[in-house]
Design a protein around this motif. Sequence first.
Motif, PDB file in Angstrom:
ATOM      1  N   UNK A 134       0.835  -1.187   0.000  1.00  0.00           N
ATOM      2  CA  UNK A 134       0.000   0.000   0.000  1.00  0.00           C
ATOM      3  C   UNK A 134       0.876   1.246   0.000  1.00  0.00           C
ATOM      4  N   UNK A 135       0.402   2.319  -0.619  1.00  0.00           N
ATOM      5  CA  UNK A 135       1.138   3.588  -0.643  1.00  0.00           C
ATOM      6  C   UNK A 135       0.206   4.733  -0.277  1.00  0.00           C
ATOM      7  N   UNK A 136       0.760   5.685   0.478  1.00  0.00           N
ATOM      8  CA  UNK A 136       0.036   6.920   0.762  1.00  0.00           C
ATOM      9  C   UNK A 136       0.054   7.770  -0.499  1.00  0.00           C
ATOM     10  N   UNK A 137      -1.066   8.374  -0.810  1.00  0.00           N
ATOM     11  CA  UNK A 137      -1.165   9.225  -1.981  1.00  0.00           C
ATOM     12  C   UNK A 137      -1.952  10.474  -1.613  1.00  0.00           C
ATOM     13  N   UNK A 138      -1.459  11.618  -2.066  1.00  0.00           N
ATOM     14  CA  UNK A 138      -2.125  12.893  -1.838  1.00  0.00           C
ATOM     15  C   UNK A 138      -2.495  13.465  -3.201  1.00  0.00           C
ATOM     16  N   UNK A 139      -3.794  13.479  -3.491  1.00  0.00           N
ATOM     17  CA  UNK A 139      -4.293  14.004  -4.759  1.00  0.00           C
ATOM     18  C   UNK A 139      -4.992  15.328  -4.462  1.00  0.00           C
ATOM     19  N   UNK A 140      -4.270  16.421  -4.658  1.00  0.00           N
ATOM     20  CA  UNK A 140      -4.816  17.764  -4.404  1.00  0.00           C
ATOM     21  C   UNK A 140      -5.437  17.891  -3.018  1.00  0.00           C
ATOM     22  N   UNK A 141      -4.738  17.394  -1.999  1.00  0.00           N
ATOM     23  CA  UNK A 141      -5.224  17.493  -0.623  1.00  0.00           C
ATOM     24  C   UNK A 141      -6.108  16.348  -0.178  1.00  0.00           C
ATOM     25  N   UNK A 142      -6.522  15.495  -1.088  1.00  0.00           N
ATOM     26  CA  UNK A 142      -7.300  14.294  -0.742  1.00  0.00           C
ATOM     27  C   UNK A 142      -6.296  13.173  -0.482  1.00  0.00           C
ATOM     28  N   UNK A 143      -6.155  12.785   0.786  1.00  0.00           N
ATOM     29  CA  UNK A 143      -5.122  11.835   1.175  1.00  0.00           C
ATOM     30  C   UNK A 143      -5.722  10.492   1.562  1.00  0.00           C
ATOM     31  N   UNK A 144      -4.977   9.449   1.225  1.00  0.00           N
ATOM     32  CA  UNK A 144      -5.406   8.108   1.590  1.00  0.00           C
ATOM     33  C   UNK A 144      -4.386   7.089   1.129  1.00  0.00           C
ATOM     34  N   UNK A 145      -4.780   5.830   1.180  1.00  0.00           N
ATOM     35  CA  UNK A 145      -3.907   4.705   0.838  1.00  0.00           C
ATOM     36  C   UNK A 145      -4.449   3.998  -0.395  1.00  0.00           C
ATOM     37  N   UNK A 146      -3.535   3.667  -1.313  1.00  0.00           N
ATOM     38  CA  UNK A 146      -3.889   3.006  -2.567  1.00  0.00           C
ATOM     39  C   UNK A 146      -2.999   1.777  -2.720  1.00  0.00           C
ATOM     40  N   UNK A 147      -3.576   0.711  -3.299  1.00  0.00           N
ATOM     41  CA  UNK A 147      -2.772  -0.483  -3.545  1.00  0.00           C
ATOM     42  C   UNK A 147      -1.588  -0.139  -4.454  1.00  0.00           C
ATOM     43  N   UNK A 148      -0.406  -0.513  -4.033  1.00  0.00           N
ATOM     44  CA  UNK A 148       0.813  -0.180  -4.766  1.00  0.00           C
ATOM     45  C   UNK A 148       0.806  -0.752  -6.178  1.00  0.00           C
ATOM     46  N   UNK A 149       0.174  -1.902  -6.371  1.00  0.00           N
ATOM     47  CA  UNK A 149       0.151  -2.536  -7.692  1.00  0.00           C
ATOM     48  C   UNK A 149      -0.596  -1.699  -8.724  1.00  0.00           C
ATOM     49  N   UNK A 150      -1.392  -0.716  -8.284  1.00  0.00           N
ATOM     50  CA  UNK A 150      -2.148   0.152  -9.194  1.00  0.00           C
ATOM     51  C   UNK A 150      -1.460   1.495  -9.424  1.00  0.00           C
ATOM     52  N   UNK A 151      -0.229   1.651  -8.925  1.00  0.00           N
ATOM     53  CA  UNK A 151       0.479   2.920  -9.052  1.00  0.00           C
ATOM     54  C   UNK A 151       1.784   2.744  -9.826  1.00  0.00           C
ATOM     55  N   UNK A 152       1.957   3.586 -10.838  1.00  0.00           N
ATOM     56  CA  UNK A 152       3.244   3.634 -11.543  1.00  0.00           C
ATOM     57  C   UNK A 152       3.998   4.814 -10.980  1.00  0.00           C
ATOM     58  N   UNK A 153       5.204   4.549 -10.494  1.00  0.00           N
ATOM     59  CA  UNK A 153       6.010   5.577  -9.846  1.00  0.00           C
ATOM     60  C   UNK A 153       6.283   5.217  -8.397  1.00  0.00           C
ATOM     61  N   UNK A 154       5.655   4.155  -7.913  1.00  0.00           N
ATOM     62  CA  UNK A 154       5.879   3.682  -6.544  1.00  0.00           C
ATOM     63  C   UNK A 154       6.854   2.508  -6.566  1.00  0.00           C
ATOM     64  N   UNK A 155       7.474   2.260  -5.458  1.00  0.00           N
ATOM     65  CA  UNK A 155       8.404   1.135  -5.364  1.00  0.00           C
ATOM     66  C   UNK A 155       9.762   1.466  -5.942  1.00  0.00           C
ATOM     67  N   UNK A 156      10.556   0.435  -6.174  1.00  0.00           N
ATOM     68  CA  UNK A 156      11.894   0.614  -6.722  1.00  0.00           C
ATOM     69  C   UNK A 156      11.809   0.968  -8.210  1.00  0.00           C
ATOM     70  N   UNK A 157      12.650   1.894  -8.644  1.00  0.00           N
ATOM     71  CA  UNK A 157      12.618   2.251 -10.053  1.00  0.00           C
ATOM     72  C   UNK A 157      13.229   1.150 -10.882  1.00  0.00           C
TER      73      UNK A 157
END
Length: 157
Positions: A134-157
């Motif tokens: 899971x990763x914390x994500x802040x979208x224009x002040x809307x903060x929460x947790x999103x599954x890391x597998x659905x995010x490009x840019x998270x984890x090791x490059x």
Amino acid sequence: MIRLALLTFSAGACALIAPAALAQDAELPYWASIDAEEAYLRRGAGEQFPIDWVYTREGLPVRVVRLIQGWRYVEEPDGTMGWMYEGLLSRRRTAIVTGEGIVAMRADPADSAPLRWNLEPGVIGELGDCAEGWCELDVDGHKGWVEQSRLWGAGEP
């Protein structure tokens, strides 16, 4: 006397070159994000090369895979690669929602946590900590947790 002058010149030249060489020694690959309202992706490392893409999404995450004299060879989320001037990039970590359909942004890093928002593919946010898928994500002040597998840019490059 000539030997002393040559040694002094060599030491001075090394002192001038060392900071520039160190700037090129960033550990690769690394994550970055577009830090301009308009950024050009070019075929080569220089302004004389043709522009392949013009990006107008400030904050778009990119992966830097090579560097040459102020230019960065980057990969963007759909796999497109090219050269971008380093001044158009930031080390600020962002991520973009990928995959099919909406993804839940939760109050805590768990499927059972309360739903905060639903995010569509293409949404970009500032990346916080990641742990246990899971990763914390802040979208224009809307903060929460999103599954890391659905995010490009998270984890090791």
